[in-house]
Each structure stands twice: as C-alpha cells, then as structure tokens.
Design a protein around this motif. Structure first.
Motif, PDB file in Angstrom:
ATOM      1  N   THR A  53       9.869  35.977  28.202  1.00  0.00           N
ATOM      2  CA  THR A  53      10.201  34.589  27.860  1.00  0.00           C
ATOM      3  C   THR A  53      11.195  34.021  28.857  1.00  0.00           C
ATOM      4  O   THR A  53      11.068  32.893  29.314  1.00  0.00           O
ATOM      5  N   SER A  82      11.573  39.059  24.964  1.00  0.00           N
ATOM      6  CA  SER A  82      12.621  38.144  25.417  1.00  0.00           C
ATOM      7  C   SER A  82      12.739  38.139  26.938  1.00  0.00           C
ATOM      8  O   SER A  82      13.077  37.119  27.535  1.00  0.00           O
ATOM      9  N   LEU A 129      10.290  28.194  22.920  1.00  0.00           N
ATOM     10  CA  LEU A 129      10.626  29.614  22.929  1.00  0.00           C
ATOM     11  C   LEU A 129       9.911  30.333  21.790  1.00  0.00           C
ATOM     12  O   LEU A 129       9.431  31.452  21.935  1.00  0.00           O
ATOM     13  N   GLU A 130       9.844  29.676  20.639  1.00  0.00           N
ATOM     14  CA  GLU A 130       9.152  30.280  19.500  1.00  0.00           C
ATOM     15  C   GLU A 130       7.661  30.424  19.795  1.00  0.00           C
ATOM     16  O   GLU A 130       7.044  31.424  19.446  1.00  0.00           O
ATOM     17  N   ALA A 131       7.117  29.413  20.489  1.00  0.00           N
ATOM     18  CA  ALA A 131       5.705  29.492  20.855  1.00  0.00           C
ATOM     19  C   ALA A 131       5.470  30.688  21.767  1.00  0.00           C
ATOM     20  O   ALA A 131       4.498  31.429  21.603  1.00  0.00           O
ATOM     21  N   LYS A 178      23.523  29.715  24.447  1.00  0.00           N
ATOM     22  CA  LYS A 178      22.981  30.526  23.353  1.00  0.00           C
ATOM     23  C   LYS A 178      23.994  30.759  22.249  1.00  0.00           C
ATOM     24  O   LYS A 178      23.662  31.326  21.205  1.00  0.00           O
ATOM     25  N   ASP A 180      13.525  22.931  24.305  1.00  0.00           N
ATOM     26  CA  ASP A 180      13.040  22.845  22.937  1.00  0.00           C
ATOM     27  C   ASP A 180      12.869  24.244  22.346  1.00  0.00           C
ATOM     28  O   ASP A 180      12.200  25.086  22.926  1.00  0.00           O
ATOM     29  N   LYS A 181      13.504  24.473  21.198  1.00  0.00           N
ATOM     30  CA  LYS A 181      13.410  25.791  20.559  1.00  0.00           C
ATOM     31  C   LYS A 181      11.959  26.169  20.255  1.00  0.00           C
ATOM     32  O   LYS A 181      11.587  27.329  20.313  1.00  0.00           O
ATOM     33  N   ASN A 182      11.145  25.149  19.953  1.00  0.00           N
ATOM     34  CA  ASN A 182       9.738  25.411  19.640  1.00  0.00           C
ATOM     35  C   ASN A 182       9.016  26.091  20.795  1.00  0.00           C
ATOM     36  O   ASN A 182       8.125  26.898  20.584  1.00  0.00           O
ATOM     37  N   ALA A 236       7.247  33.436  21.929  1.00  0.00           N
ATOM     38  CA  ALA A 236       7.363  34.650  21.123  1.00  0.00           C
ATOM     39  C   ALA A 236       6.101  34.840  20.283  1.00  0.00           C
ATOM     40  O   ALA A 236       5.571  35.942  20.156  1.00  0.00           O
ATOM     41  N   ASP A 237       5.615  33.745  19.762  1.00  0.00           N
ATOM     42  CA  ASP A 237       4.414  33.767  18.935  1.00  0.00           C
ATOM     43  C   ASP A 237       3.211  34.262  19.720  1.00  0.00           C
ATOM     44  O   ASP A 237       2.332  34.930  19.197  1.00  0.00           O
TER      45      ASP A 237
END
Lengths: 353, 283, 260
Positions: B189, B186, B176-178, B89, B172-174, B180-181
């Motif tokens: 997640t 956290s 994690l963003e998904a 991180k 994939d960062k996406n 969160a979305d």
C-alpha cells in the motif's frame, strides 16, 4: 389582463462571439408567474441576469414599467433575485442576512424587526433569527434567501434555478410553497429552470428557449398540447414526432396515410412535423387500428406501461395502462384532436447543408 | 460590475512594474554592460561578465553550491518524509500539537537558529565541551562543509515536511481501505499508493529546500567561516565588498536561470503538481 | 507495537535535533561567564543587559515598526489587488499572477540586489524607507496568494446578491466581500508580519544610514562575537512565540490552518 411590468425589446447578448441571447422580445405582466425554460446554455440565465442588472445587453432595451432601465445598476432596480445556491452571507446570522437590504434603506429598528418577523413567519423559520446560516439545511437556506429578497418588497422577484440543489422530495414541497407564496405576496416571479415538469407545474406562462431564441410562449397547457415546433415538442414531455405533408386544411398525410386533423392555415402540400403524445395513442386489436404494428418493448413505469410499437419503420412510444405482450401485433388509433401539426423548421444545419 | 472590480488590481500592476519588473531588468542591463553605474553615458555593452564566469574558480563555486544544496535536499527528504508520515498517521488530537512543536523553531529568527549551531559546533562550543567532559576527542566540523550542510538541514527541514504532510493528510482513507480490500499489505500500500500520491508534496518540498539552500550566503558565511564560498557569497561580495555590480548582476542572472531550469525539471517530474497548493499550505 | 516504539524514538531524535540548539542558547542565557566554553554559575544579568543595549533595542524597534507597517500596507494593497485580479480576464490574470510569483520563486538574494539596484539607480538613500518598501514588495505576493483562494471559494453570486439587495459596489465590498474573505486576509497579514520579522537577506541589501533590524545585528555580531544578551533575547522570543502559538492553537478548532 393586468399591465405589463417588464418588456424586453430586441435584446441581444454575446460572449466571445457566440450569441447567448439572440434578439429576444418578451413582455411580462404584473403578478405573473413566468418561467424561462430550456436546456443549459439556451440563454435563460443570461436573460434573467440582464433583467437583474448583472449583465449589460449588447443591444436592445429592457423596460421596467415602461421606463428603459438598461443603464440602471442592480442596486437601483426594484427587483430582487434568488441566486443559484442562494449566495447567503456566511459571516452573518439569519436575522442579519434578511436585514441587509433594510439596513441599506436605513429602516427604523422597530419596523425592521416587525418586517423580518413577518418574513420569517412566511417562510416558516420563526425563532431562527440568531442561527448561523452555515448550520441550516439546504431547504432552510433556500427559505432565508427568499425572505432576504421578499423583505424588500420588490415588484419583481427573479429566481435562478432556486430548487436545483435540493433533493426531489424537498423540491416538490418547495414548488408548492413558492406558488403559494407568490399568490400571497402578489409579486411578479420570473423563474428560470431546465426542469420542464417544474415549469409546467408552477407557471402561469412558460417561455421555452433554445440557442438564445424564444421558441414558444404560452400557458403550460398550450405549450404541452400545442407545441409550436419540433424542439418544443421534444423538450416538453415525451412525443412521437413524424414528418408529414399538410394536404389541405384539416387533412394531413404521414406514415403513408391521410388523417383528419384540427389544424389549418398551412399551404397546400406544405411539409410539416406531426406530433402525437404517447398517452394520446390507444392500442386496439390489429384490424381496428388506423395503423398496425408490432410491440417491441414494454416497461412498467408505475402508473402506466411504456411500450414501443414498430409500424412501417417508425417506433411509436405509447403510454397505456393496458399491457401488451412483446411481439404481439396490435393496432394504433388516435383522434383528429390528438394530431398536432407544426411548421417544419429548417434547422441551422439543414440551412448550411 | 466585473469590469470595474478589476480596476482594483491596477495600482498593484503599476507597483509590480516598478518594484518587481524594472529591478530585474536593471540587473539584466547591468549584467551586459560595463562602466560606471553612476554615469549612464559611460556604460557600454559587453558579455565579459558572463565569459568571466567560465573560470574554473567560479565554476567550482557553482559546483559546490549545487553539491551542498543537493546533499541537504536529499537528506531533508530522507529525514523529513518519515516525520511527515508519522505526524499524518498520529491521532487527531496529537496531530496539531505535534505539528505545532515541529514548527515552533522556524518562528525563531533564522539568524538566531544559525547562530545557535555556531554555539554548539565551534571548536570550543557546547558539543566539544560535552565530549571533553566524557573524555572523548573533540570533533572539528566547524568551520567546514559538514557544518554548512547541517545548518541547511536544520533551517530547511520544515519546508520539506510541511508540503509532504499536507498531501499525506489529504489522502482519502477510502483509497487505503480499497487497497487493503484488494489484498495489498501495508508495505505494498505504501509503495503503490501512498508514495505515488505524495509526489506533489515531495516535489514542492524539494523546490522549497533546494532553492534557499543553493542561494544562501548566511549559512555558508557563519558555519563555513568564510572559506566555504557559495554562489550566494560570491554575489554578496560583488555588491558589498568589491563593488563590481556588473559581475554581481551577471551572477544573479545566472543563479536565477539555473534555479528556473531546475524548477522546470522538477515540475516535469510531476506534471500535475499543483505548486500553489503545497506552497500556501505552508501557512 | 515495535513499529510504534520505533516511530516514537525517531520523532524523539528529530525533536532533539530541532530543539538542541535552542536549549543550548537558553542554557547560555543564564551563564554568568561571558565565555561560551565555561559555566560560571546562574545569572539573570544578560536579561537586564539586553534592555540596556542600544544596538539591540534600536534593531528591535526597527524590526517591529517595519514589520507592523509593511504587513499593514501590504495587506491593504494585496487584498484589493487580489479582488481585482480575481475579476480579471483569464489571460491578464495569468500574466499578473506569474509576475506576482517572481519574488516568491526568485532567491531572496536576487530580489534583494535587484531592488538595491533600483534604489541606487534613482539615487534613493538606502535607509528606513527603502527597507520598508522592500518588505512591502516581498510581502504583497503572499497576501495575494492567501486571499485569492478565499475569493475562489466564495459563492460567485455573493457580491451580486449584495448589489441586488440595494448595496452600492463600495458598500458590498465593505460589508460582504471583505468580511467573507477575512480569514484569508488575516492569514496573509500574519504571514507578512512573520516574514518581515524574520527577513535578513533583502533587508541586508536595502538598508543603510544606521537603520538595522534584528537579523542584521545578529549577523554582524555572529561574525565578530555575540554578546550573551542575544541568548537572553532568543529565550524571550522562543517563549513568546510558544505561548502565542499555543493560545492560537487552543482557540481555533481547525488549528492546522493558522500554524505557519
């Protein structure tokens, strides 16, 4: 007619018992742009790789200028290849990639420089000598691959789906460029693609393949207008394929009616397949048509409308610039020259059944 | 072409047969025979070396080896997972430097690293001198099991951190963003996404720590001071001190089988674990 | 904010744990007194003594000779083997790779005693040659495992393209295939070298006749009593490795890849 440069005689190749190429016979003339066309797994790439020397045929012969070259390794064949995704040497720059074949032939430095310069000019990459191939765009890599092959002045250039990795616009541009290049350098091109439009646009001769067997060889116009069988008619362009019976020469029966046609040479009452291209059918008022039907769908395609008309249980696809309302009753007409009669092929499944 | 290129593997196949397969077959052969190994005619078939193993004395050694290896593996996971997570991180520019300094000690000779702990933990070592300086009572953990476990953790911690780090840094960062979305905080997640995705790294890490830990004889010998015998020491002694190659061979086969079984169980835990990936990522 | 502080403290503690023993060794390397328990003042004499100690010098010599030779030999055999394996059929490939994996998966002690059993059974005298063979043996699998992925990544028509342009198979291998997989070969060689330098268990069982390496010397000393010059050696080794790694890290953009 120019002379034959490559001949394939009874060429067969199997992988694990499946025939990838099944007893192919074909000749290719000097300076011809010939395309092997077919769906994936039809044997087109295998055929190309056998000509290039990367696969050995199980049986049959490959002749190059009349000489059998079956056992000649690739590096002794006067043939060069553009590979799928180009296979550029990523540890070398553009100049070194193009120079690869010349260095092997121990070409003098000044001649090598001259020829590479000429090639870079041909593929419009002047000034790119020192560039690393990884830094090039797909189109540029493609050009380097072409230059790398052509600089060796091969008699035949094999191209294995060379444009497949490019986006649509670039692909169209490269099609034109490749055709021009072929005319300028005067080399035989053997081109492999699954894209029928590409094949029809670029080639002098198209070879349609399926299941390892050649279905039809001919000019793009012939292939499109006179498909030899159901597969070719179906694979090339859109078509309406109906089952019919050849009553006698110039008279065929389908859709419950007899029609005049321009085909002959069939036996009396021989079952046949009949092809009518969507753009060859005209829509008229119901009472003026040879057939009548109901419009079931209309889709705007830009230049034309694509309509489906149901008549007597068959759905005809029609391309027309005149739009009809869905549900309206229409008549369909076509001339004798629009009807293409093909021999009915007994397919494998039918044979077994 | 393809056919000829594969010929290049043949010399190595011969090499493997001589130096990998035959030695293991020999070990197996010696494990089921007895007699003088220098006189092939004196050898005769027996299973006594295997039955001898079922003595409480030896079973206890096995039990201890597994217990210490498991404790070390669990502690490595507990200590190492946060390290891998924090490094993965951290900012890009710090990341490779952090990793570099984390890995630097394993470039030191393994024996030196173990010896260093002797210098710290021995009765009049650095630790007790420091405690004495502050007027505190001395700690006597070496020689002993605590010191052995400490040595294992010290030596093998990087083998746990690296595979986990590799897997974590590939997430994939996406994704994690998904998460969160979709409303995950956290903590959720982490529990629902990151942890399950890092299982392959954890599995590789566990195997890579457990295996050398359960079979070591150096750490137990140096930090356990000769009284904490593990199966590794047992094997070593059969071959170097007691010269009982037959029993030593039987013990080796047993150790091999037990490790293969544990690894099979581990790979069941994560059946799509790509072993090879985590392993090569080590380097 | 709090989270970040906790993270920093945690990483700090872990780093302290990792470096404390090494720091202790470094401190002792400058200790005038021979006893570990007592600080006798600053000195550099152990560094001088290190280079006069015949046991340590000999062990260092063997360590590096064996590491150099074994990494070289295993890189050559392993690279060609990897190219061969890459071109094998599915079934053969699976078998070869699984056997190749055995020394990686097996505990060192089993690999070590198994090899010793072989050498003794054929009456080979344990010494330099047997140690070298054993190192080559456990290095090759790692070379293969680092070269194979590069072969897989390589465009599968690359070698054919070279042949197509007139290269003989040998020329294609030399000028195209090997340069393309070079990063994997280098990683494999480095890995082999470090594994060899660091090895103790397999060397321990497969050497004799006075041939030792650094690990074996330290092991025997650790049981009998370490000479303080070993502390000096640790300090030198750590600094060398640190400098080397920092240089490599600076030079490679994708630093992660080369850190073992």
């Amino acid at each position: 007619m120019s002379r034959k440069i490559i001949e394939l005689k009874n060429l067969t190749k199997s992988y694990n018992g499946t025939k990838a190429v099944d007893n192919i016979n074909l000749f290719i003339r000097e300076n011809e742009f010939i395309t092997l066309l077919g769906p994936s797994g039809c044997g087109k790439t295998t055929t190309l790789r056998m000509i290039g020397g990367f696969e050995n045929p199980d049986s049959g012969d490959i002749l190059f200028e009349g000489v059998r070259i079956n056992d000649l390794p690739p590096y002794k064949r006067n043939i060069n290849t553009i590979f799928q995704r180009y296979a550029l040497f990523t540890h070398m720059n553009v100049y070194e990639n193009i120079a690869f074949g010349l260095r092997i032939k121990k070409t003098p430095k000044d001649e090598m420089d001259r020829r590479i310069k000429k090639m870079l000019k041909l593929v419009e990459l002047e000034g790119f000598e020192k560039r690393h191939v990884d830094s090039l765009s797909g189109g540029q890599q493609q050009r380097v691959a072409i230059a790398r092959a052509l600089v060796n002045e091969p008699k035949v250039l094999l191209l294995d789906e060379p444009l497949a990795a490019l986006d649509l616009k670039l692909r169209k541009e490269m099609q034109i460029e490749l055709m021009d290049m072929q005319k300028n350098v005067g080399i035989t091109f053997i081109y492999v693609t699954h894209d029928q439009e590409e094949a029809l646009t670029m080639s002098d001769t198209v070879v349609v393949m399926n299941n390892g067997v050649i279905q039809q060889v001919g000019s793009p116009v012939d292939i499109y207008n006179e498909p030899k069988n159901r597969f070719v008619a179906d694979f090339i362009g859109e078509s309406n394929i109906l089952e019919g019976v050849m009553i006698e020469d110039y008279l065929v029966e389908f859709a419950g009616k007899k029609f005049k046609c321009v085909d002959k040479g069939f036996q009396h009452n021989e079952p046949v397949d009949v092809v009518i291209r969507p753009e060859d059918i005209d829509v008229t008022r119901r009472e003026d048509g040879l057939l009548e039907g109901v419009v079931t769908s209309v889709v705007f395609k830009g230049v034309h409308y694509e309509m489906l008309v149901e008549s007597n249980g068959f759905e005809y696809m029609i391309h027309s610039t005149d739009m009809q309302e869905v549900g309206s009753e229409v008549g369909l007409t076509f001339g004798p020259e629009d009807i293409h009669v093909m021999k009915r092929e007994v397919t494998e499944i039918e044979k077994q059944g | 072409m393809k056919n000829r290129a594969k010929l290049l593997a043949y010399p190595y196949i011969v090499w493997m047969a001589i130096f990998i397969v035959i030695p293991l077959l020999l070990v197996f052969f010696y494990s089921i025979t007895s007699g003088n190994i220098y006189e092939p005619s004196s050898l005769s078939f027996t299973l006594e070396h295997y039955s001898k193993f079922f003595d409480m004395l030896y079973l206890n050694v096995i039990w201890k080896s597994f217990r210490l290896a498991i404790i070390s593996t669990v502690l490595c996971l507990v200590l190492g997972y946060p390290v891998a997570y924090i490094i993965s991180k951290s900012k890009q520019k710090h990341r490779s430097l952090l990793l570099l300094f984390f890995l630097l000690p394993i470039w030191m000779n393994f024996l030196l690293r173990t010896y260093a702990w002797m210098a710290i933990l021995s009765p009049n070592g650095f630790l007790n001198k420091a405690l004495e300086f502050f007027g505190l009572p001395p700690i006597e953990i070496m020689p002993g099991q605590t010191a052995v476990v400490l040595g294992m953790i010290y030596n093998f911690l990087p083998f746990m951190v690296l595979p986990i780090y590799t897997v974590l840094s590939k997430i994939d960062k996406n994704v994690l963003e998904a998460a969160a979305d979709l409303g995950a905080n956290s903590f959720i997640t982490f529990i629902k996404i990151i942890l399950p995705l890092s299982v392959p790294g954890i599995v590789t890490g566990i195997t890579m720590v457990f295996m050398p830990a359960v079979s070591t004889f150096v750490i137990s010998r140096l930090l356990g001071g000769g009284k904490e015998l593990l199966i590794g020491n047992l094997i070593e002694q059969q071959f170097t001190i007691y010269r009982d190659w037959h029993f030593g061979s039987a013990l080796s086969i047993i150790l091999m089988i037990m490790i293969l079984v544990s690894m099979a169980i581990m790979s069941k835990v994560d059946n799509n674990n790509n072993d090879d990936e985590g392993r090569t990522a080590m380097w | 904010m709090v989270g970040r502080t906790i993270k920093r403290i945690y990483i700090g503690i872990i780093f302290l744990f990792l470096y404390a023993p090494i720091l202790v060794l470094i401190i002792y390397s400058f200790n005038e007194s021979k006893s570990r328990g007592h600080w006798g003042g600053f000195t550099l004499k152990w560094y001088g003594e290190l280079f006069r100690d015949p046991d340590i010098i000999k062990a260092l010599y063997y360590t590096f000779i064996v590491a150099l030779l074994s990494s070289l030999i295993s890189t050559v055999i392993g690279t060609f083997a990897a190219i061969g394996i890459h071109n094998m059929g599915l079934f053969g490939k699976k078998i070869v790779l699984n056997i190749n994996y055995l020394p990686v998966l097996n505990p060192d002690i089993v690999t070590g005693v198994a090899l010793m059993t072989l050498f003794v059974s054929v009456n080979m005298r344990l010494g330099f040659l047997t140690m070298l063979i054993s190192h080559v043996m456990f290095n090759i699998p790692y070379v293969i495992l680092s070269v194979l992925p590069k072969l897989r990544q390589m465009n599968r028509h690359m070698a054919e393209a070279a042949l197509d342009l007139g290269a003989t198979p040998f020329y294609a291998m030399r000028k195209v295939v090997i340069p393309e997989i070079m990063p994997g070969v280098v990683t494999g060689a480095l890995m082999a070298f470090t594994l060899s330098v660091d090895d103790f268990v397999i060397s321990f069982f497969n050497t004799g006749s006075g041939v030792t390496n650094l690990s074996i010397v330290i092991y025997s000393m650790a049981r009998r009593g370490i000479k303080p010059s070993i502390n000096a050696l640790s300090t030198i080794m750590l600094l060398t490795v640190a400098v080397l790694l920092l240089v490599i890290n600076k030079r490679t953009a994708k630093g992660d890849e080369l850190i073992p």
